[in-house]
Design a protein around this motif. Structure first.
Motif, PDB file in Angstrom:
ATOM      1  N   UNK A  99       8.038   1.389   5.192  1.00  0.00           N
ATOM      2  CA  UNK A  99       9.136   2.035   4.474  1.00  0.00           C
ATOM      3  C   UNK A  99       8.823   3.530   4.470  1.00  0.00           C
ATOM      4  N   UNK A 100       9.578   4.299   5.235  1.00  0.00           N
ATOM      5  CA  UNK A 100       9.235   5.708   5.412  1.00  0.00           C
ATOM      6  C   UNK A 100      10.082   6.573   4.477  1.00  0.00           C
ATOM      7  N   UNK A 101       9.418   7.254   3.567  1.00  0.00           N
ATOM      8  CA  UNK A 101      10.126   8.132   2.630  1.00  0.00           C
ATOM      9  C   UNK A 101       9.670   9.560   2.863  1.00  0.00           C
ATOM     10  N   UNK A 138       0.850  -1.186   0.000  1.00  0.00           N
ATOM     11  CA  UNK A 138       0.000   0.000   0.000  1.00  0.00           C
ATOM     12  C   UNK A 138       0.892   1.245   0.000  1.00  0.00           C
ATOM     13  N   UNK A 139       0.365   2.299  -0.610  1.00  0.00           N
ATOM     14  CA  UNK A 139       1.086   3.572  -0.651  1.00  0.00           C
ATOM     15  C   UNK A 139       0.322   4.563   0.219  1.00  0.00           C
ATOM     16  N   UNK A 140       1.032   5.156   1.165  1.00  0.00           N
ATOM     17  CA  UNK A 140       0.405   6.150   2.042  1.00  0.00           C
ATOM     18  C   UNK A 140       1.081   7.490   1.760  1.00  0.00           C
ATOM     19  N   UNK A 141       0.287   8.470   1.276  1.00  0.00           N
ATOM     20  CA  UNK A 141       0.905   9.775   1.018  1.00  0.00           C
ATOM     21  C   UNK A 141       0.104  10.893   1.655  1.00  0.00           C
ATOM     22  N   UNK A 191       0.645  -6.653   4.946  1.00  0.00           N
ATOM     23  CA  UNK A 191       1.157  -5.958   3.755  1.00  0.00           C
ATOM     24  C   UNK A 191       2.203  -4.928   4.148  1.00  0.00           C
ATOM     25  N   UNK A 192       3.252  -4.803   3.326  1.00  0.00           N
ATOM     26  CA  UNK A 192       4.184  -3.695   3.557  1.00  0.00           C
ATOM     27  C   UNK A 192       3.556  -2.372   3.131  1.00  0.00           C
ATOM     28  N   UNK A 193       3.926  -1.278   3.808  1.00  0.00           N
ATOM     29  CA  UNK A 193       3.410   0.044   3.463  1.00  0.00           C
ATOM     30  C   UNK A 193       4.570   0.965   3.104  1.00  0.00           C
ATOM     31  N   UNK A 194       4.413   1.648   1.959  1.00  0.00           N
ATOM     32  CA  UNK A 194       5.400   2.651   1.554  1.00  0.00           C
ATOM     33  C   UNK A 194       4.793   4.021   1.841  1.00  0.00           C
ATOM     34  N   UNK A 195       5.469   4.809   2.662  1.00  0.00           N
ATOM     35  CA  UNK A 195       4.998   6.157   2.990  1.00  0.00           C
ATOM     36  C   UNK A 195       5.763   7.174   2.144  1.00  0.00           C
TER      37      UNK A 195
END
Length: 631
Positions: free
Chosen positions: A106-108, A36-39, A77-81
């Motif tokens: 994964x914090x970006x 999942x993508x969290x923005x 699920x992995x989450x990409x921020x």
């Protein structure tokens, strides 16, 4: 093929990030890892002009959600921020860790995160036993929005914080100004990190552009000195900039106040001027029926339609810089060829008695179906063509409605004459007083351009006459109050020179379009632009080609790679620059962008990129001027 434009590099960086910060595999056989993508809104604005939902799905993004929305736990699920490192965003991430929403994190961060905020995340991870789940924390340095291969803006959210109004307020404190400049510099720094290039910086003296240049030079310099952590290492520097560094020209909006108010004649600039167009997406209100509702009945609800005008849209890429009449003709031609192709498919089907048959049955017939099969195989292409034709028919028709109902061709032609100091064929007062010509805002724009470009300011009695005509037409005069002040204080004694632009009228349109056309252009002038350089383009040309000119001879010079920053000992560049980026502090527009694109086309092998702190159309700019002039 190395990515060369900022758009390609930013897209590549996003794809790497979505692949857990390792280069994406081109292997189509392997399933992507679902995630999942969290923005936040900033992240959303950066991604949406570059990656479509389909592209995100192909990279394994099943869900994309806003950070501050109610999100259900998806524990496996992995989450990409992808978010800004703000206080409230960090709090929310810590809350996600405590609630154990996802399997791994994964914090970006769009822009670099401070040490103290990093410690906040670490302590939240410790206290909620989630240290192992926080996989990586990255600074992405992607805090800017790329809209074209050769155009970027700094932000869309919170843009009022760095707007023309914010920088030019009378009650601006030094601390406010520092904060605005830091915000702008942070984004520009990200831009150059993504580009992988350290520019040579030029700017005028004594305005906001100079403050930005000084701060950017310092920030680049500090980063280059810190060799261990420098973001400009040699392995980033591959690609087009390895031999020659780009020129970075910073200018201030105050240098040219007429262009952002100017009525325009090219497709993209018109769409931005008269329609709702943001981040490459245009929103149209379509009324759901031509018949006006009978009195008393509730008016029909308007449907809002959204269209994306993207790099993949060949028609848009080819015609976004064309004069509007050419665009209308081109849409009509596309429509005619499409209809011919469609008829061909129908004709082949009917010859073979296959009207109702499905494709499978057709393919089993003997080779006289080869023709039909090829017609069929081009069907997806045909449908895509049809979608684009419909899109541009709708958008161009909406633009044309504005041109006709507001007489925008008259405004455009008159302003071009004012700006190029040509002789005028009718009086300004007539246009202002004509109830059928344009909205109060159109009249105000025209008058402000007259006022800004006048060599001799009009006499007080003339101004009074204009003022009463403008009030009569329903105009708000606050913008004029500000422009009067601006003109009195403005350092430029003589108005900017807009070149001998001029337009050639090619008669009226009634002949151009056949009667079956979608575009009935009767009464609209068929105007053709002569190529000319606007002030920003002219400044860029002087600096890029190393021309001596009083306008730019006094510009400051910064080279962040030089150890000592003294200006006297500069090894001046002897060769003209091949690449340049020009950036307008205080806001830009598509007219200026288009003018630079046309300029770059006329110079073989030169690349020019346009950037601005925000992109506004004339209506948005006038609002800011009104706020500044509000008594």
């Amino acid at each position: 093929m190395a990515a060369t434009s900022a758009r390609e590099k930013q897209t590549a960086a996003l794809k790497r990030m979505l692949n857990f910060n390792s280069p994406p595999l081109n292997n189509s056989l392997s399933e992507p890892v679902w995630k999942v993508l969290i923005y936040d809104r900033f992240g959303q604005d950066i991604i949406s002009p570059l990656l479509s939902v389909k592209e995100l799905r192909d990279m394994g993004i099943t869900l994309h959600l806003l950070l501050h929305s109610d999100r259900d736990p998806i524990p496996d699920v992995p989450a990409v921020y992808f978010v800004m490192p703000t206080e409230e965003n960090i709090d929310r991430i810590c809350q996600d860790l405590r609630s154990q929403l996802y399997e791994t994190y994964f914090l970006n961060f769009i822009s670099a995160i401070s040490r103290s905020k990093l410690e906040d995340i670490a302590s939240a991870a410790l206290s909620s036993n989630a240290v192992a789940q926080v996989n990586k924390v990255y600074d992405q340095y992607l805090n800017f929005i790329t809209l074209e291969d050769d155009m970027f803006v700094l932000c869309h959210q919170n843009k009022e914080l760095i707007s023309y109004h914010a920088i030019n307020r009378a009650d601006l404190q030094d601390t406010d100004m520092e904060a605005i400049m830091d915000t702008i510099v942070d984004s520009l720094f990200c831009f150059f990190v993504t580009l992988g290039a350290v520019p040579i910086i030029r700017c005028p003296r004594g305005n906001a552009a100079e403050m930005v240049a000084e701060k950017l030079d310092k920030k680049l310099r500090e980063n280059l000195r810190d060799a261990r952590n420098s973001l400009f290492t040699t392995d980033n520097m591959t690609g087009q900039f390895s031999f020659q560094r780009p020129l970075f020209v910073l200018v201030d909006r105050n240098l040219d106040m007429a262009t952002p108010l100017h009525h325009t004649w090219t497709y993209q600039a018109l769409v931005h001027d008269v329609l709702d167009f943001h981040l490459n997406r245009v929103v149209l209100d379509e009324s759901s029926g031509p018949d006006p509702s009978p009195s008393g009945a509730r008016p029909k609800k308007k449907n809002r339609k959204t269209y994306d005008l993207t790099a993949a849209d060949r028609f848009w890429q080819k015609h976004k810089g064309s004069p509007f009449p050419e665009v209308a003709e081109a849409v009509q031609e596309e429509l005619d060829t499409y209809r011919a192709q469609e008829d061909e498919v129908k004709r082949l089907k009917s010859i073979m008695g296959l009207e109702g048959e499905d494709e499978g049955a057709i393919s089993m017939l003997s080779d006289n179906t080869a023709k039909l099969t090829s017609a069929m195989s081009s069907l997806p292409e045909l449908l895509e063509k049809k979608r684009l034709i419909d899109l541009h028919t709708n958008v161009a028709t909406a633009v044309l409605d504005h041109i006709k109902s507001r007489k925008l061709d008259v405004y455009f032609e008159y302003e071009e004459k004012l700006m190029s100091k040509s002789t005028l064929d009718k009086s300004l007062l007539d246009i202002i007083s004509d109830p059928d010509a344009g909205t109060p805002e159109d009249k105000m724009r025209l008058f402000l351009i007259f006022f800004i470009t006048a060599l001799q300011p009009p006499s007080e009695s003339d101004v009074e006459q204009y003022r009463s005509a403008l009030l009569e037409a329903g105009c708000d005069l606050s913008p004029l109050n500000y422009i009067k002040q601006w003109k009195a204080f403005s350092k430029v004694a003589t108005p900017a020179n807009y070149g001998n632009s001029g337009v050639k009228p090619l008669g009226l349109f009634s002949r151009v379009m056949n009667s079956g056309s979608q575009f009935v252009m009767e009464g609209v002038k068929n105007l053709v632009l002569k190529q000319h350089n606007l002030p920003v383009t002219r400044i860029l040309d002087n600096l890029m080609e190393l021309k001596s000119n009083p306008e730019t001879d006094d510009f400051r010079y910064f080279d962040p790679k030089m150890l000592r920053g003294s200006e006297s000992s500069i090894p001046r560049n002897k060769n003209p620059f091949q690449e340049a980026i020009v950036f307008v502090v205080g806001g830009g527009n598509y007219i200026e962008y288009q003018n630079l694109v046309d300029y770059a086309k006329s110079k073989q092998g030169r690349k020019v990129v346009y950037g601005c702190s925000e992109l506004f159309n004339a209506a948005q700019f006038i609002k800011q001027l009104a706020l500044l002039g509000h008594k």
